[in-house]
Design a protein around this motif. Sequence first.
Motif, PDB file in Angstrom:
ATOM      1  N   ASP B 354      40.934  26.972  36.812  1.00  0.00           N
ATOM      2  CA  ASP B 354      41.544  27.986  37.332  1.00  0.00           C
ATOM      3  C   ASP B 354      41.327  29.087  37.405  1.00  0.00           C
ATOM      4  OD1 ASP B 354      42.650  25.357  37.956  1.00  0.00           O
ATOM      5  OD2 ASP B 354      43.870  26.025  36.105  1.00  0.00           O
ATOM      6  N   ALA B 355      40.369  29.651  36.411  1.00  0.00           N
ATOM      7  CA  ALA B 355      40.182  31.067  35.985  1.00  0.00           C
ATOM      8  C   ALA B 355      38.802  31.267  37.016  1.00  0.00           C
ATOM      9  CB  ALA B 355      39.565  30.724  34.368  1.00  0.00           C
ATOM     10  N   LEU B 356      38.099  30.625  37.372  1.00  0.00           N
ATOM     11  CA  LEU B 356      37.493  30.897  38.315  1.00  0.00           C
ATOM     12  C   LEU B 356      37.742  31.219  39.872  1.00  0.00           C
ATOM     13  CD1 LEU B 356      33.952  28.262  37.150  1.00  0.00           C
ATOM     14  CD2 LEU B 356      34.493  30.786  36.853  1.00  0.00           C
ATOM     15  N   GLY B 357      39.018  30.347  39.551  1.00  0.00           N
ATOM     16  CA  GLY B 357      39.537  30.595  41.295  1.00  0.00           C
ATOM     17  C   GLY B 357      40.551  31.745  41.054  1.00  0.00           C
ATOM     18  N   PHE B 358      40.910  31.917  39.906  1.00  0.00           N
ATOM     19  CA  PHE B 358      41.734  33.474  40.323  1.00  0.00           C
ATOM     20  C   PHE B 358      41.237  34.688  39.816  1.00  0.00           C
ATOM     21  CE2 PHE B 358      45.515  30.320  38.740  1.00  0.00           C
ATOM     22  CZ  PHE B 358      46.309  30.358  39.450  1.00  0.00           C
ATOM     23  N   GLY B 359      39.735  34.430  39.156  1.00  0.00           N
ATOM     24  CA  GLY B 359      39.549  35.216  39.367  1.00  0.00           C
ATOM     25  C   GLY B 359      38.636  36.502  40.097  1.00  0.00           C
ATOM     26  N   ALA B 360      38.210  35.451  41.117  1.00  0.00           N
ATOM     27  CA  ALA B 360      37.192  35.377  42.281  1.00  0.00           C
ATOM     28  C   ALA B 360      38.415  35.869  43.321  1.00  0.00           C
ATOM     29  CB  ALA B 360      36.613  33.430  42.897  1.00  0.00           C
ATOM     30  N   ALA B 361      40.008  35.229  43.435  1.00  0.00           N
ATOM     31  CA  ALA B 361      40.842  36.034  43.602  1.00  0.00           C
ATOM     32  C   ALA B 361      40.830  37.408  43.837  1.00  0.00           C
ATOM     33  CB  ALA B 361      42.533  34.831  44.350  1.00  0.00           C
ATOM     34  N   LYS B 362      41.113  37.298  42.464  1.00  0.00           N
ATOM     35  CA  LYS B 362      41.200  39.236  41.965  1.00  0.00           C
ATOM     36  C   LYS B 362      40.122  39.988  42.195  1.00  0.00           C
ATOM     37  CE  LYS B 362      44.103  39.886  38.603  1.00  0.00           C
ATOM     38  NZ  LYS B 362      45.111  40.603  38.765  1.00  0.00           N
ATOM     39  N   MET B 363      38.563  39.407  42.646  1.00  0.00           N
ATOM     40  CA  MET B 363      37.842  39.813  42.877  1.00  0.00           C
ATOM     41  C   MET B 363      37.543  40.488  44.751  1.00  0.00           C
ATOM     42  SD  MET B 363      34.806  37.836  41.314  1.00  0.00           S
ATOM     43  CE  MET B 363      32.826  38.929  41.976  1.00  0.00           C
ATOM     44  N   ILE B 364      37.931  39.198  45.407  1.00  0.00           N
ATOM     45  CA  ILE B 364      38.508  39.390  46.536  1.00  0.00           C
ATOM     46  C   ILE B 364      38.799  40.685  47.434  1.00  0.00           C
ATOM     47  CG2 ILE B 364      39.046  38.146  48.860  1.00  0.00           C
ATOM     48  CD1 ILE B 364      37.354  36.083  47.460  1.00  0.00           C
ATOM     49  N   ARG B 365      39.781  40.607  46.409  1.00  0.00           N
ATOM     50  CA  ARG B 365      41.352  41.008  47.209  1.00  0.00           C
ATOM     51  C   ARG B 365      40.816  42.923  46.331  1.00  0.00           C
ATOM     52  NH1 ARG B 365      46.040  44.027  44.155  1.00  0.00           N
ATOM     53  NH2 ARG B 365      46.001  43.550  41.889  1.00  0.00           N
ATOM     54  N   ARG B 366      40.069  43.066  45.906  1.00  0.00           N
ATOM     55  CA  ARG B 366      39.544  44.664  45.739  1.00  0.00           C
ATOM     56  C   ARG B 366      38.330  45.259  46.145  1.00  0.00           C
ATOM     57  NH1 ARG B 366      42.921  47.045  41.707  1.00  0.00           N
ATOM     58  NH2 ARG B 366      43.430  45.354  40.234  1.00  0.00           N
ATOM     59  N   ILE B 367      38.898  44.057  47.265  1.00  0.00           N
ATOM     60  CA  ILE B 367      37.282  44.801  48.258  1.00  0.00           C
ATOM     61  C   ILE B 367      37.914  44.616  49.949  1.00  0.00           C
ATOM     62  CG2 ILE B 367      34.880  43.924  49.107  1.00  0.00           C
ATOM     63  CD1 ILE B 367      34.158  43.000  46.563  1.00  0.00           C
ATOM     64  N   VAL B 368      38.595  43.915  50.336  1.00  0.00           N
ATOM     65  CA  VAL B 368      39.036  43.554  50.685  1.00  0.00           C
ATOM     66  C   VAL B 368      40.208  44.065  51.250  1.00  0.00           C
ATOM     67  CG1 VAL B 368      37.024  42.179  52.193  1.00  0.00           C
ATOM     68  CG2 VAL B 368      39.201  41.408  51.650  1.00  0.00           C
ATOM     69  N   GLY B 369      40.934  43.881  50.375  1.00  0.00           N
ATOM     70  CA  GLY B 369      42.811  43.950  50.212  1.00  0.00           C
ATOM     71  C   GLY B 369      42.961  45.870  49.673  1.00  0.00           C
ATOM     72  N   ILE B 370      44.618  45.670  49.920  1.00  0.00           N
ATOM     73  CA  ILE B 370      45.139  47.139  49.453  1.00  0.00           C
ATOM     74  C   ILE B 370      44.374  48.282  48.210  1.00  0.00           C
ATOM     75  CG2 ILE B 370      47.888  46.763  48.471  1.00  0.00           C
ATOM     76  CD1 ILE B 370      48.417  49.045  49.544  1.00  0.00           C
ATOM     77  N   ALA B 371      44.104  47.595  47.205  1.00  0.00           N
ATOM     78  CA  ALA B 371      43.909  48.152  45.856  1.00  0.00           C
ATOM     79  C   ALA B 371      42.956  48.031  45.530  1.00  0.00           C
ATOM     80  CB  ALA B 371      45.115  47.970  44.989  1.00  0.00           C
ATOM     81  N   HIS B 372      42.027  49.059  45.702  1.00  0.00           N
ATOM     82  CA  HIS B 372      40.588  48.909  45.272  1.00  0.00           C
ATOM     83  C   HIS B 372      40.267  49.127  43.757  1.00  0.00           C
ATOM     84  CE1 HIS B 372      38.529  48.430  49.561  1.00  0.00           C
ATOM     85  NE2 HIS B 372      39.953  47.911  49.665  1.00  0.00           N
ATOM     86  N   VAL B 373      39.633  49.330  43.366  1.00  0.00           N
ATOM     87  CA  VAL B 373      38.863  49.259  41.911  1.00  0.00           C
ATOM     88  C   VAL B 373      37.814  50.402  41.728  1.00  0.00           C
ATOM     89  CG1 VAL B 373      38.976  47.055  40.892  1.00  0.00           C
ATOM     90  CG2 VAL B 373      36.741  47.384  41.625  1.00  0.00           C
ATOM     91  N   GLU B 374      38.123  51.429  40.896  1.00  0.00           N
ATOM     92  CA  GLU B 374      37.188  52.685  40.901  1.00  0.00           C
ATOM     93  C   GLU B 374      35.798  52.176  40.604  1.00  0.00           C
ATOM     94  OE1 GLU B 374      38.724  54.802  37.506  1.00  0.00           O
ATOM     95  OE2 GLU B 374      36.758  56.864  38.092  1.00  0.00           O
ATOM     96  N   ASP B 375      34.762  51.247  40.691  1.00  0.00           N
ATOM     97  CA  ASP B 375      33.709  50.981  40.096  1.00  0.00           C
ATOM     98  C   ASP B 375      32.738  50.796  41.188  1.00  0.00           C
ATOM     99  OD1 ASP B 375      34.229  48.662  37.552  1.00  0.00           O
ATOM    100  OD2 ASP B 375      35.623  49.387  38.674  1.00  0.00           O
ATOM    101  N   PHE B 376      33.557  50.498  42.392  1.00  0.00           N
ATOM    102  CA  PHE B 376      33.089  50.912  43.738  1.00  0.00           C
ATOM    103  C   PHE B 376      33.475  52.147  44.040  1.00  0.00           C
ATOM    104  CE2 PHE B 376      33.249  45.966  43.366  1.00  0.00           C
ATOM    105  CZ  PHE B 376      31.782  45.661  43.269  1.00  0.00           C
ATOM    106  N   GLU B 377      34.918  52.044  44.101  1.00  0.00           N
ATOM    107  CA  GLU B 377      35.383  53.829  44.820  1.00  0.00           C
ATOM    108  C   GLU B 377      34.473  55.803  44.435  1.00  0.00           C
ATOM    109  OE1 GLU B 377      38.012  53.585  47.650  1.00  0.00           O
ATOM    110  OE2 GLU B 377      37.272  51.681  47.070  1.00  0.00           O
ATOM    111  N   SER B 378      34.442  54.750  42.828  1.00  0.00           N
ATOM    112  CA  SER B 378      32.981  55.876  42.905  1.00  0.00           C
ATOM    113  C   SER B 378      31.388  55.624  42.953  1.00  0.00           C
ATOM    114  CB  SER B 378      33.137  55.884  41.251  1.00  0.00           C
ATOM    115  OG  SER B 378      32.679  54.756  40.629  1.00  0.00           O
TER     116      SER B 378
END
Lengths: 421, 421
Positions: B354-378
Amino acid sequence: MESGDGFRALDEKSVVEYIKSAPALTARLGGGQLDGVEIREVGDGNLNFVYIVLGPAGSFVLKQALPYIRCVGESWPMTKERAYFEALALKEHGRLCPDHVPEVYHFDRSMSVIGMRYLEPPHIILRKGLIAGIEYPLLAEHMSEYMAKTLFFTSLLYHSTAEHRRAVAEFCGNLELCRLTEQVVFSDPYRVSHFNRWTSPYLDRDAEAVREDDALKIEVAGLKSMFCERAQALIHGDLHTGSIMVTSDSTQVIDPEFAFYGPMGFDIGAFLGNLILAYFSQDGHANEGNDRKAYKQWILRTIVETWDLFQKKFISLWDEHKDGKGEAYLISIYNKPELWISLQQKYLKDLFHDALGFGAAKMIRRIVGIAHVEDFESIADASKRASCERNALNCAKRLLKERRQFETVGQVISVIQEIQP
Amino acid sequence: MESGDGFRALDEKSVVEYIKSAPALTARLGGGQLDGVEIREVGDGNLNFVYIVLGPAGSFVLKQALPYIRCVGESWPMTKERAYFEALALKEHGRLCPDHVPEVYHFDRSMSVIGMRYLEPPHIILRKGLIAGIEYPLLAEHMSEYMAKTLFFTSLLYHSTAEHRRAVAEFCGNLELCRLTEQVVFSDPYRVSHFNRWTSPYLDRDAEAVREDDALKIEVAGLKSMFCERAQALIHGDLHTGSIMVTSDSTQVIDPEFAFYGPMGFDIGAFLGNLILAYFSQDGHANEGNDRKAYKQWILRTIVETWDLFQKKFISLWDEHKDGKGEAYLISIYNKPELWISLQQKYLKDLFHDALGFGAAKMIRRIVGIAHVEDFESIADASKRASCERNALNCAKRLLKERRQFETVGQVISVIQEIQP
């Protein structure tokens, strides 16, 4: 008996005064006077008191929940608030599937009283019909309709997630009845408990084998967690063949006091599992005039038809409402016909496996747990009864442990038929 | 701005009067007068307004939820009742794990204001520390402790089913925040939505590939259903590296306004998934003085240690309380040491998937969804940023689709390392 909260236990006398004070009930009887009205307590309720009220101009049933379990007595307290959740579920399921749920005329929360349609003769409890060997040609059609509608329309395939969470919260209140199921279905049969009983000494070793079957118990743990954690739809919660009244052309589902938001497979499994119990009990009811072989085939056909029709109706409701407010699977994401079909197939396959698991658990508890079924209890010869029960138990253990390997209901029928008396 | 329900939006001026009216807050500052007290709005809240209040004798943070999402504006309304659920979760998780949850001093439901511990410098947001390449040697220890305690003690392994259903019902009220997650994590990234964005034009084809990956979308459907239906434990609901403040020896989890009874894997996955994002962003932060190779190894070690320590601590809590009121798995049923261990292993294995599934979904949404992360944005160079993001995206897709094949966290690390810049 009057308690501070406005509750008093009715009896055949006080029920008359109670009816007079409730306009919705007197109206059913055609007016204020109760001359010529016959009132009879049916006496066979497991949990509640049930009065049949028959007048020249109309009739109804009055059901009262007392703060304990009737068949056990005051030593097993049980909230009378169950009547509130029963009335709520009857109204909600009745709205969604009026053909198979009796109408509620009256509900009084402080008295825990429900007034509802009297299911007139020749309606009988389905379980009794199955014991008598009566075929109900419309049973699969009706029950698949009831399950498809009540489960689909209360799931996230139809609900918005906001509606769903509000409804889930309300039914969380029915926790005492859920706890009863947790104990008698998922716990007691798998441990030593003074509530358990079985056809002794014949099944002593079988009951012990259930308690020592580690693979079985690990699977039951997963089912219990799913029962406690997963708010998939508003389920009836006790959908065995004793909660269904039938005639040749009518099928009515009663007694949803265990209703809550739980896994759909628990309802589907309860119905199918109790049909499988009925199947295995037939050898105990066979006699020279009727070997019950044809009837056993009818039961198997009914199991197949119920699941096949359920699938068709459920998918058809889903397709019909795919552009609706249901938020689990958005058509904007699952936007290709083959993807949509794969998604539905996966959903139904998972549901099938859940139903097999829960159905098998419900079978097991009827053989080695506290509450048994008349299908077997009415077999007077204990040795013969034990043999029927052992067949059902072995079938259930296999279905429960191997459920994920089943692709079709036909494969389930094969397993049932492999087990010979 | 004053509305009929006693709510008014605070600003740096009116917050002074507000504090004076709240004894629990003035007491923190050492008394009634606010001479020498400095008040500063931090300005970087995504959803809320946050005031740091520093006096000579004490300090605190004041957080107010407004009826919309701050970073979007009044065009995206959002219930201010989220502050109620945030305060409730802070208090409950704080009671269970006081070392890693800041203390709540004050809560005002009508004003949606929480007064809580000010996490003084050198506390910084973990995400910023990860971008700066700072190692936190106690991070895995602390976060595994936080997750093991908050999740175990709010699950049916510790709760009776009655307590559990009551708590579930209360948190069903946080439905608007759940709906936000459902949309931005499980829906929008997998369909065309004007909220989505990505590093264009580099990732145009990658974003399209996510929307066209049928196998991925079928798996996401299952995760979304689990998020909506499964009340496993009181989860934080937004446990990314921006919800954690750290120093070299302190780890504090903040901002649980998305808290509700949901699947445990959603929290564990959020934390691990965001560490994996941090890992893949490092190549974009490497420079001549620091190639970040050692730091990447530290992140991988932290992922492994977090899961390993979480498992150990969780199992240890479970063993310690196996005779308690928790009703999911009764020791009277699972009564042999090897059976008990198998049961726990199965539970943890399912949770890992479950953790791998949800974790991966949270990664995907940070790259192609509305809210990005400063790790990449910077990462200023868009081409370099896109390359880091693509690596993370490919890793996430594989983890999500193949998650049930993973037996150990070491195998996850191998998959991460196979993906080379």
